[in-house]
Design a protein around this motif. Structure first.
Motif, PDB file in Angstrom:
ATOM      1  N   PHE A  18       6.168   3.383  -1.124  1.00 11.98           N
ATOM      2  CA  PHE A  18       6.850   3.991   0.007  1.00 11.98           C
ATOM      3  C   PHE A  18       5.998   3.793   1.248  1.00 11.98           C
ATOM      4  N   PHE A  29       5.458   3.827   5.721  1.00 11.09           N
ATOM      5  CA  PHE A  29       5.801   4.449   6.997  1.00 11.09           C
ATOM      6  C   PHE A  29       5.597   3.444   8.119  1.00 11.09           C
ATOM      7  N   LEU A  40      10.272   7.207  13.558  1.00 10.83           N
ATOM      8  CA  LEU A  40       9.468   7.121  12.350  1.00 10.83           C
ATOM      9  C   LEU A  40      10.386   6.714  11.203  1.00 10.83           C
ATOM     10  N   GLN A  79       2.623   5.469   2.026  1.00 11.01           N
ATOM     11  CA  GLN A  79       2.879   6.905   2.112  1.00 11.01           C
ATOM     12  C   GLN A  79       1.623   7.705   1.794  1.00 11.01           C
ATOM     13  N   HIS A 121      14.525   8.486   7.006  1.00 16.70           N
ATOM     14  CA  HIS A 121      13.866   8.584   5.701  1.00 16.70           C
ATOM     15  C   HIS A 121      14.836   8.118   4.624  1.00 16.70           C
ATOM     16  N   PHE A 181      -0.471   7.729   4.916  1.00 12.36           N
ATOM     17  CA  PHE A 181       0.144   8.525   5.977  1.00 12.36           C
ATOM     18  C   PHE A 181      -0.013  10.013   5.705  1.00 12.36           C
ATOM     19  N   PRO A 184       3.458  -1.330   8.705  1.00 16.24           N
ATOM     20  CA  PRO A 184       3.622  -0.172   7.836  1.00 16.24           C
ATOM     21  C   PRO A 184       2.322   0.256   7.152  1.00 16.24           C
ATOM     22  N   ALA A 242      10.590   5.774   7.196  1.00 12.09           N
ATOM     23  CA  ALA A 242       9.900   5.922   5.918  1.00 12.09           C
ATOM     24  C   ALA A 242      10.824   5.433   4.818  1.00 12.09           C
ATOM     25  N   ASP A 243      10.360   4.434   4.060  1.00 11.96           N
ATOM     26  CA  ASP A 243      11.255   3.846   3.073  1.00 11.96           C
ATOM     27  C   ASP A 243      10.466   2.986   2.094  1.00 11.96           C
ATOM     28  N   SER A 291      11.753  12.423  -1.342  1.00 13.54           N
ATOM     29  CA  SER A 291      10.506  13.167  -1.129  1.00 13.54           C
ATOM     30  C   SER A 291      10.709  14.602  -0.664  1.00 13.54           C
ATOM     31  N   LEU A 313       5.943  16.080   8.318  1.00 13.47           N
ATOM     32  CA  LEU A 313       6.728  15.313   9.284  1.00 13.47           C
ATOM     33  C   LEU A 313       7.101  16.169  10.483  1.00 13.47           C
TER      34      LEU A 313
END
Length: 457
Positions: free
Chosen positions: A416, A418, A312, A371, A229, A374, A368, A314-315, A103, A114
């Motif tokens: 994706f 978060f 945090l 994305q 990330h 978020f 979660p 993210a994945d 990203s 972020l």
């Protein structure tokens, strides 16, 4: 100059607006059963390469021949991080010319938002005198670079804090690239002292100290914001299959009928992993468990609980619902996970249900969330409107393409996820006023940027 305003999550009774100024820019004799479960690969193929000539393949074949089938976790660990032949050790795999793109490479807006998140959580903690930004697996350093640009714009806000950067990276190739992008090659110094946890040091153009580590536990204690990330999806996983005799581990073996190739098999008896890593109430028939990731999550949770801060993650992932997600990528395309080990990226979706369980009760867990959710909560739409107003047609088209990639449900927007780890005090409701002037309603819980919709002014 472009101004974006977001609600700062502060410890004060009234909410404050944080205005951002962002510029564009077992033995071999045992009978092993071939895995019947649906996997991304059942045996390896050359895929246009001479797999039998691969040094990593020869290494793995010799190992398996001598000691028996190995776990998928061991296979991943060797293929990705072997100190001589590992994929992450010898290759720059990121970007358009690599095997995948992340990203931060798609759009600088991702990193900027972020950066806003980091500052908002620091403010919510009462603006402590120390702020350690810790990134696990920083890639090219693009995300950190975008965050530093936010820090520069917010220097008056951050002036009371001692800010430092701490990068956890096992790849020598990537660490040199990160140093070039963040501090300049001539300003980066490799540390060769024995038993020294820091192996590279430098300073950014703004004078912020940067340190590189191979392990999270080597990062010094202190108030820290941790970012991971696309880090956990590359950690080794164990794969387990439910059978009539109970849970059995899926292993990697040499294919006796196809010389120079590998295959998946199911262990004939329980392994230590299958007896300790699978939950007793597990309802799925096939499970992937990232034990190494669980250890890191426990470390993050302990550090946040003891020293304050937040993490945090993210994945690509799921909330304990998926089964087979182990896959390979090469040249931006799916690749047979058992073919050409050491020459392709191997990954598995993060099980955030497992992450939440490993975090324990000492921290607050959020998510979660997708994305798309978020980034929209962080104000990506407002940021896009400002950028589009100040862009030519060509730039507008590029901005819209990157926005679609980040937020479209068919692309990265829904797959994706978060996930946040916060100190429990972060979610504590403000105390009600006492005395002559009483509040009619209990004060609202402070918002969490990204996980709560932010209002803009």
């Amino acid at each position: 100059m472009i101004f974006v305003a977001m609600t700062g999550c502060c410890a004060f009774k009234t909410q404050k607006l944080l205005k951002l100024s962002l510029s564009i820019s077992p033995a071999a004799s045992v009978c092993w059963r071939v895995a019947a479960t649906r996997l991304w690969s059942s045996s390896s193929s050359s895929s246009g390469e001479d797999a039998s000539g691969s040094s990593m393949l020869r290494h793995l074949t010799s190992k398996i021949t001598a000691t028996g089938p190995i776990s998928v976790a061991e296979y991943m660990r060797e293929a990705l991080t072997n100190p001589v032949m590992g994929y992450y050790v010898k290759k720059n795999m990121l970007g358009a010319d690599g095997d995948f793109i992340t990203s931060p490479e798609i759009s600088q807006i991702f990193g900027e938002l972020l950066g806003v998140w980091v500052v908002s959580e620091w403010m919510a903690a009462g603006r402590p005198k120390q702020l350690q930004l810790v990134e696990l697996g920083p890639g090219k350093g693009s995300l950190t670079s975008d965050i530093l640009r936010v820090f520069a714009q917010l220097q008056p806000v951050l002036s009371s804090a001692s800010v430092s950067l701490h990068l956890v990276e096992v790849s020598p190739v990537l660490s040199r690239l990160q140093a070039q992008n963040l501090v300049g090659t001539s300003d980066s110094v490799e540390v060769e002292r024995e038993n020294e946890p820091v192996y590279r040091q430098g300073r950014t153009a703004a004078g912020l100290p940067v340190s590189w580590y191979r392990r999270l536990e080597d990062v010094p204690p202190g108030f820290s914001i941790f970012l991971a990330h696309e880090f956990f999806d590359a950690l080794p996983i164990h794969k387990f299959q439910r059978t009539k005799r109970g849970w059995r581990e899926v292993m990697v073996d040499v294919d006796p009928d196809r010389p120079g190739r590998l295959r998946f098999v199911v262990a004939p008896s329980p392994t230590l992993a299958s007896t300790t890593l699978v939950q007793s109430d597990e309802s799925r028939d096939h499970v992937e468990v990232c034990a190494e990731g669980g250890v890191i999550i426990q470390q993050l949770a302990r550090r946040v609980a003891q020293n304050g801060g937040a993490a945090l993650i993210a994945d690509y992932g799921h909330d304990g619902t998926k089964t087979d997600t182990f896959r390979g990528f090469k040249g931006h395309h799916l690749h047979d996970v058992l073919a050409s080990p050491g020459c392709a990226d191997l990954t598995a979706d993060v099980d955030f249900g497992y992450v939440r369980r490993m975090a324990g009760t000492g921290v607050a867990c959020l998510g979660p969330v997708a994305q798309r959710t978020f980034l929209k909560n962080m104000g990506i739409d407002v940021r896009m409107q400002v950028l589009l107003r100040n862009s030519n047609q060509s730039d507008k088209e590029q901005l819209l393409r990157s926005y679609e990639t980040l937020t479209d449900g068919a692309k990265m927007g829904e797959r994706f996820l978060f996930f946040g780890l916060l100190h429990p005090s972060r979610l504590a409701r403000p105390k009600m006023a006492t005395g002559l002037k009483l509040e009619k309603k209990a004060p609202a819980q402070p918002p969490i940027a990204g996980f709560t919709e932010i209002r803009f002014a």
